[in-house]
Design a protein around this motif. Structure first.
Motif, mmCIF file in Angstrom:
data_model
loop_
_atom_site.group_PDB
_atom_site.id
_atom_site.type_symbol
_atom_site.label_atom_id
_atom_site.label_comp_id
_atom_site.label_asym_id
_atom_site.label_seq_id
_atom_site.Cartn_x
_atom_site.Cartn_y
_atom_site.Cartn_z
ATOM 1 N N TRP A 1 0.493 -1.099 0.260
ATOM 2 C CA TRP A 1 -0.149 -0.274 0.295
ATOM 3 C C TRP A 1 1.381 1.239 -0.054
ATOM 4 C CZ3 TRP A 1 -5.047 -0.575 -1.212
ATOM 5 C CH2 TRP A 1 -5.655 -1.911 -0.612
ATOM 6 N N ARG B 1 -0.121 8.035 1.716
ATOM 7 C CA ARG B 1 -1.477 8.475 1.991
ATOM 8 C C ARG B 1 -0.868 10.221 1.712
ATOM 9 N NH1 ARG B 1 -5.973 6.001 3.731
ATOM 10 N NH2 ARG B 1 -6.808 7.576 3.409
ATOM 11 N N THR C 1 -5.449 12.856 6.316
ATOM 12 C CA THR C 1 -4.564 11.809 5.294
ATOM 13 C C THR C 1 -6.349 12.296 4.295
ATOM 14 O OG1 THR C 1 -4.089 10.274 6.641
ATOM 15 C CG2 THR C 1 -4.907 9.410 4.555
ATOM 16 N N GLU D 1 -8.753 11.544 0.445
ATOM 17 C CA GLU D 1 -8.585 10.413 -0.787
ATOM 18 C C GLU D 1 -7.495 10.640 -1.419
ATOM 19 O OE1 GLU D 1 -12.246 10.499 -1.483
ATOM 20 O OE2 GLU D 1 -12.829 9.421 1.011
ATOM 21 N N GLU E 1 -10.132 -4.409 1.491
ATOM 22 C CA GLU E 1 -10.194 -3.084 0.771
ATOM 23 C C GLU E 1 -10.733 -3.873 -1.376
ATOM 24 O OE1 GLU E 1 -10.360 -0.059 0.331
ATOM 25 O OE2 GLU E 1 -8.983 -0.893 2.832
ATOM 26 N N LYS F 1 -7.335 4.864 -1.760
ATOM 27 C CA LYS F 1 -5.950 4.831 -1.129
ATOM 28 C C LYS F 1 -5.653 3.825 -2.932
ATOM 29 C CE LYS F 1 -7.348 3.176 2.963
ATOM 30 N NZ LYS F 1 -8.604 3.023 3.113
ATOM 31 N N ALA G 1 1.222 1.614 3.702
ATOM 32 C CA ALA G 1 1.284 3.469 4.180
ATOM 33 C C ALA G 1 1.549 3.971 5.527
ATOM 34 C CB ALA G 1 -0.654 3.590 4.046
#
Length: 615
Positions: free
Chosen positions: A154, A157, A168, A170, A521, A551, A565
């Motif tokens: 990942w 972010r 954080t 999007e 996810e 993400k 992340a």
């Protein structure tokens, strides 16, 4: 070492015969061959032999499992028998067919001749082989994609900071930027670092903001990259904003009358195709509208595009030609390749969305519609192959029933192309394949009939399919249950699947949400990271970039996760239990905020179990 020297002294053909030897099961396991690659350059080259790995792919395929179930034959035993059986019995069936039933005999029957077994093995291999003449396939990579462990990493972010506070934000979309022949970057509209997965560079805040008096609205999934010019195109409300990726400055802006919902990929020599709520437009960015780089910044700049939009409304110039849509919301646009050539783009444009037909336009006759393909499903993603497809032939091949000559004839068919679509039909996933043949005599539209259409609405997925791409010789789809599924090009034979899972590192049993179904996810968009100069010399360079809606993740074919992340957080000395408790608290506060927004007249108190949170 003496044994290795003796092995290397053998001719190429003998070494490959040793590597390929079967005795019921492969004598050398895959791990043995991987270790052998490290011994010398010659063994490395030999152990990457394409035919060798193609055979390994077949032996581990679900296609072969289906053949076994239908015929009761044990394929590894058959291979061993063909290699070692030199006894051609005169009483054996020369063609492997039962004279009484005229059906193929199981290949391990003793009265099937060695020659018949060998022909049947070649026939099964030809029926399975998904490649086409002229298509470059790295079968070593294919074996990795089909059998290697999978890990999802990942990305960092993006965050907004205010003094010591940070939050954080999007990721609103993603596209792949290939800089040169080696470097591959992910570009999205949202700290500098040189670690893989980190944010390498970011623009100044508000670059894509249309109106500073409210939060920016970017159309989700609307990012395209022109690799040859180093330009990115972002859909921001009703604008296509062009950004120079070297300077991260806006160099172009094209307004449209309605909100943009989808864009095609940017390809050299052809305009972008833009899908708005109510129409399809062509945008030739080589003659786009450019904005001033020396624009004076003002605190009260509440609408920097307002005067331009007003002048457009008052202008007497007619609107550029566009294709109106009978139903709104196009969701996917694709430029089809020329037949037999993945690198050359044709004039054909296909559009799918929340309407029952896939619309076909010709760039030379735009905005007139050229034709349509009836689907009946709500489609959200398209991809294509520059090769012929027939659903009837595909079904026979799936059962291993076509002869070598028939398979060769099918693959040599010229002028055909394949359109692949995915979406939802009656709450289930729909994977659809359309074979597009040459134009019918006296017509401009493609020769599409029932024999060239496949709609898998039974086994594709129990939930909506969200994205489909080509990945090597297979189709890769993502669904609403959080799975990635690799499927053969017939649209039915599943190769493997992988559950994406949660993006956050949460200690085992530390969160109530960690045990709930659907906590993982979901991939709304998939992209291949394979470089443009892909060759057989490179291995395992075709990873999958996925976008969840907020993400970015990277699907690697390895047993170890590369990064998360959390790895990019600086100075965080909290324990996993403290991190889990903090996230549980954030979830609680977010639910409270949403409840207050839904019902401003009252306050609802939620009782949250676990993590020591009190409400």
């Amino acid at each position: 070492m003496a044994g290795l020297s003796a092995l290397e002294s053998l001719p190429h053909e003998i070494i490959l015969e040793i590597l390929s030897w079967f005795d019921g099961n492969p004598v050398l396991e895959t791990t043995d061959i991987i270790h052998l690659q490290r011994c010398s350059r010659r063994l490395l080259k030999l152990s990457r032999d394409n035919v060798f790995w193609r055979t390994r792919c077949l032996l581990t395929s679900s296609f072969l499992e289906g053949i076994k179930l239908r015929r009761g034959a044990h394929f590894p035993d058959v291979l061993e028998g063909v290699i070692n059986d030199d006894n051609d019995d005169d009483t054996a069936s020369p063609d492997g067919v039962n004279p009484d039933t005229e059906r193929p005999l199981p290949l391990d029957f003793p009265w099937v001749s060695r020659a018949a077994r060998k022909r049947e093995i070649q026939k099964i291999t030809a029926n399975w082989d998904p490649s086409f003449p002229g298509e470059t396939i790295n079968w070593y990579d294919e074996y990795i994609h089909r059998n290697s462990p999978i890990a999802v990493s990942w990305f960092e972010r993006p965050q907004i900071r205010d003094g010591g506070l940070k939050d954080t934000i999007e990721v609103k979309g993603v596209a792949v930027y290939q800089h040169g022949d080696e470097e591959v970057f992910a570009v999205s509209p949202s700290t500098t670092g040189n670690k893989k997965g980190s944010i390498l560079q970011q623009s100044k805040a508000g670059l894509l903001r249309m109106n500073s008096s409210r939060s920016p609205y970017l159309s989700a999934d609307c990012v395209s990259i022109d690799n040859s010019r180093g330009r990115a195109f972002f859909a921001v409300q009703g604008h296509v904003v062009e950004v120079d990726l070297e300077t991260l400055q806006v160099v172009g802006d094209q307004p449209y009358e309605w909100t943009i919902t989808t864009m095609s990929s940017a390809q050299p020599g052809v305009p972008l195709t833009i899908g708005t709520l109510h129409g399809i437009h062509l945008h030739d960015y080589r003659y786009g509208r450019y904005v001033e780089q020396t624009r004076q910044e003002r605190i009260d700049d509440f609408d920097r595009y307002g005067p331009r939009r007003l002048s457009l409304l008052l202008s007497s110039d007619p609107l550029p030609p566009y294709a109106p849509l009978p139903h709104s919301n196009p969701l996917s646009i694709i430029h089809l390749e020329q037949p037999g050539n993945k690198q050359a783009v044709s004039d054909d444009i296909f559009v799918a969305g929340r309407f029952s037909n896939i619309l076909n336009y010709d760039r030379r006759m735009f905005p007139s519609i050229k034709g349509s393909l009836h689907s009946g499903a709500r489609l959200c993603s398209l991809t294509s192959l520059p090769y012929h497809f027939s659903s009837v032939d595909s079904e026979l091949r799936r059962k291993g029933e076509l002869s070598l000559e028939q398979v060769e004839k099918i693959k040599q068919t010229t002028g055909g192309r394949t359109l692949v679509a995915c979406g939802e039909y009656n709450t289930k996933g729909s994977l659809e394949i359309y074979g597009l043949g040459p134009p019918l005599p006296g017509q401009d539209s493609y020769g599409v009939n029932l024999n060239s259409v496949m709609k898998n609405r039974q086994t594709a997925s129990q939930s909506k399919l969200l994205s489909v791409i080509n990945h090597g010789t297979s189709l890769l789809v993502s669904d609403g249950q959080g799975y990635l599924k690799w499927v053969e090009r017939d649209g039915f034979t599943e190769i493997r699947r992988h559950y994406i899972g949660p993006a956050e590192k949460i200690a085992d049993n530390s969160s109530l949400f960690n045990e709930m179904p659907g906590s993982g996810e979901i991939a709304r968009k998939l992209l291949s990271t394979q470089s443009r100069q892909a060759s057989n010399d490179k291995s395992n360079d075709d990873d999958i970039l996925l976008w969840t809606g907020e993400k970015l993740g990277l699907v690697n074919f390895t047993s170890k996760q590369g990064f998360t992340a959390d790895d990019f957080e600086e100075g965080d000395t909290r324990t996993p239990e403290e991190v889990a408790a903090e996230r549980e608290k954030q979830r609680y506060e977010e639910r409270m905020r949403q409840a207050l927004e839904r019902d401003a007249d009252g306050v609802r108190l939620f009782k949250v179990l676990g993590a020591g949170i009190r409400g």
